[in-house]
Design a protein around this motif. Sequence first.
Motif, mmCIF file in Angstrom:
data_model
loop_
_atom_site.group_PDB
_atom_site.id
_atom_site.type_symbol
_atom_site.label_atom_id
_atom_site.label_comp_id
_atom_site.label_asym_id
_atom_site.label_seq_id
_atom_site.Cartn_x
_atom_site.Cartn_y
_atom_site.Cartn_z
ATOM 1 N N ASP A 80 0.759 -1.268 -0.271
ATOM 2 C CA ASP A 80 -0.072 0.049 -0.036
ATOM 3 C C ASP A 80 0.955 1.136 -0.034
ATOM 4 N N ILE A 81 0.295 2.384 -0.570
ATOM 5 C CA ILE A 81 1.238 3.577 -0.710
ATOM 6 C C ILE A 81 1.715 3.944 0.572
ATOM 7 N N ASP A 82 1.168 4.076 1.654
ATOM 8 C CA ASP A 82 1.575 4.547 3.042
ATOM 9 C C ASP A 82 2.364 3.648 3.800
ATOM 10 N N LEU A 83 2.587 2.428 3.460
ATOM 11 C CA LEU A 83 3.312 1.257 4.219
ATOM 12 C C LEU A 83 4.640 1.726 4.268
ATOM 13 N N PRO A 84 5.407 2.248 3.188
ATOM 14 C CA PRO A 84 6.960 2.445 3.215
ATOM 15 C C PRO A 84 7.236 3.423 4.361
ATOM 16 N N ASN A 85 6.362 4.738 4.369
ATOM 17 C CA ASN A 85 6.819 5.927 5.540
ATOM 18 C C ASN A 85 6.185 5.144 6.791
ATOM 19 N N ASP A 86 5.196 4.359 7.008
ATOM 20 C CA ASP A 86 5.007 3.910 8.250
ATOM 21 C C ASP A 86 6.068 2.951 8.760
ATOM 22 N N LEU A 87 6.629 2.206 7.880
ATOM 23 C CA LEU A 87 7.805 1.254 8.330
ATOM 24 C C LEU A 87 8.859 2.146 8.746
ATOM 25 N N LEU A 88 9.219 3.207 8.216
ATOM 26 C CA LEU A 88 10.412 4.007 8.467
ATOM 27 C C LEU A 88 10.280 4.696 9.768
ATOM 28 N N VAL A 89 8.987 5.144 10.237
ATOM 29 C CA VAL A 89 8.706 5.747 11.526
ATOM 30 C C VAL A 89 9.193 4.752 12.482
ATOM 31 N N VAL A 90 8.929 3.380 12.355
ATOM 32 C CA VAL A 90 9.040 2.450 13.344
ATOM 33 C C VAL A 90 10.555 2.163 13.549
ATOM 34 N N LEU A 91 11.253 2.226 12.235
ATOM 35 C CA LEU A 91 12.642 1.889 12.439
ATOM 36 C C LEU A 91 13.523 3.067 12.639
ATOM 37 N N GLU A 92 13.120 4.364 12.530
ATOM 38 C CA GLU A 92 13.645 5.836 13.259
ATOM 39 C C GLU A 92 13.525 5.828 14.580
ATOM 40 N N GLU A 93 12.308 5.269 15.015
ATOM 41 C CA GLU A 93 12.223 5.477 16.701
ATOM 42 C C GLU A 93 12.783 4.352 17.346
ATOM 43 N N GLY A 94 12.881 3.108 16.601
ATOM 44 C CA GLY A 94 13.483 1.881 17.253
ATOM 45 C C GLY A 94 12.625 1.158 17.985
ATOM 46 N N GLU A 95 11.155 1.566 18.330
ATOM 47 C CA GLU A 95 10.322 0.733 19.325
ATOM 48 C C GLU A 95 8.904 0.748 18.812
ATOM 49 N N PHE A 96 8.111 -0.090 19.324
ATOM 50 C CA PHE A 96 6.640 0.267 19.185
ATOM 51 C C PHE A 96 6.113 -0.267 20.463
ATOM 52 N N GLU A 97 4.807 -0.069 20.646
ATOM 53 C CA GLU A 97 3.924 -0.269 21.736
ATOM 54 C C GLU A 97 2.983 -1.540 21.281
ATOM 55 N N ILE A 98 2.825 -2.334 22.324
ATOM 56 C CA ILE A 98 1.713 -3.333 22.156
ATOM 57 C C ILE A 98 0.535 -3.014 23.065
ATOM 58 N N PRO A 99 -0.465 -2.380 22.582
ATOM 59 C CA PRO A 99 -1.438 -1.671 23.474
ATOM 60 C C PRO A 99 -2.117 -2.857 24.415
ATOM 61 N N GLU A 100 -2.336 -4.115 23.997
ATOM 62 C CA GLU A 100 -2.848 -5.165 24.859
ATOM 63 C C GLU A 100 -2.061 -5.398 26.188
ATOM 64 N N LEU A 101 -0.529 -5.000 26.046
ATOM 65 C CA LEU A 101 0.190 -5.234 27.223
ATOM 66 C C LEU A 101 0.373 -3.810 28.000
ATOM 67 N N ALA A 102 0.491 -2.842 27.325
ATOM 68 C CA ALA A 102 0.479 -1.513 28.003
ATOM 69 C C ALA A 102 -0.781 -1.179 28.998
ATOM 70 N N ARG A 103 -2.057 -1.907 28.727
ATOM 71 C CA ARG A 103 -3.304 -1.590 29.388
ATOM 72 C C ARG A 103 -3.005 -2.660 30.687
ATOM 73 N N LEU A 104 -2.292 -3.510 30.774
ATOM 74 C CA LEU A 104 -2.098 -4.497 31.946
ATOM 75 C C LEU A 104 -1.661 -3.658 33.423
ATOM 76 N N SER A 105 -1.954 -4.355 34.184
ATOM 77 C CA SER A 105 -2.052 -3.769 35.807
ATOM 78 C C SER A 105 -0.719 -3.609 36.004
ATOM 79 N N GLU A 106 -0.194 -2.732 36.944
ATOM 80 C CA GLU A 106 1.573 -2.591 37.449
ATOM 81 C C GLU A 106 2.264 -4.151 37.803
ATOM 82 N N GLN A 107 1.260 -4.944 38.324
ATOM 83 C CA GLN A 107 1.830 -6.107 38.732
ATOM 84 C C GLN A 107 2.261 -7.265 37.547
#
Length: 339
Positions: free
Chosen positions: A182-209
């Motif tokens: 898709d036309i937007d995928l190359p730029n989306d890919l580079l954003v992740v590679l530039e930042e060197g990280e990404f979030e998994i929302p299902e894990l970010a919502r878990l409790s502190e323990q």
Amino acid sequence: MARQSTPDHGPEAGPEPEGWWVFRGPAPLPAAPPWRYFAAARRRAEAPAPYLMDRNEVSVVNAALHLHRPLLVTGRPGTGKSSLARAVAAELGLGDVLRWSVNSRSTLADALYRYDAVGRLREASLRREREAARTAPRRLKDHRGSFTTDIGHYLRLGPLGTALAATDRPRVLLVDELDKSDIDLPNDLLVVLEEGEFEIPELARLSEQHQDVHVLTDGSRERVRVHRGVVSCAHFPVVVMTSNGEREFPPAFLRRCVRLDLPDPTPERLRQIVAHNLGPQALTEAEDLIDGFLQRSKTETLATDQLLAAVHLRITGADLTKDELLAAVMHRLDEPMSP
């Protein structure tokens, strides 16, 4: 032992080559061509010969490694773009290549991680049923909040996610045929590679323990620790992206890549490729096929591995005429096949 009957090619057919007739021969399956060995077989085989590159091409690969930038490799089909990723991984001792084959339906999320929410809910339901059977006929307690199934069992990192999560050494990631995306995928890919990280929302919502969760990686049973739902890059992966030139990429994307254009092979380069993959002795059987390939390449789109396939069949005793051989494996790639 008498030889089994084989299909008849008419009165002009020559002697039947030994070992050619596998289907309806019968005979054992033949060994694979050298370029068709897969990961497990390559690990068992002797060290492969070096990937054929000239000094300028080697310099471009080294530039990408020094800059920690993705390497965008362009060229015709069959010029060795995908094989370059395996060559880098083998020479640098970086293990098996992580591969993301891109098509028009591919999304960035596919390459980052997959979450089996249905499987997790099904497991929760089974646990409640088992608990109900053990406690009947007593009144069941409310099980809300007592759900303890490890979510890490239902998460698996994709090839890009696994490359970013590598801890002990960098991994090589092959993003194959990015120009089909898709036309937007190359730029989306580079954003992740530039930042060197990404979030998994299902894990970010878990409790502190539950700040640390161990999730599966792509293509293996190994697990990596994810802290607070964030996969963060410890080593920038070696990223090789290939393109057959089916479309142009945005300037912002190209600015962040190191580009390597693999030219169409010259007659001498074709002979080197044949000798490299099939041995110097194969050249004695390949000259007319190489000449035919070069002539047709002036007006048709052909791939180098088609030539290799034709030469391999000939030297292994294919019971095919030259025209039959070319029709079987060296059809042009720039027009649809007849119905």
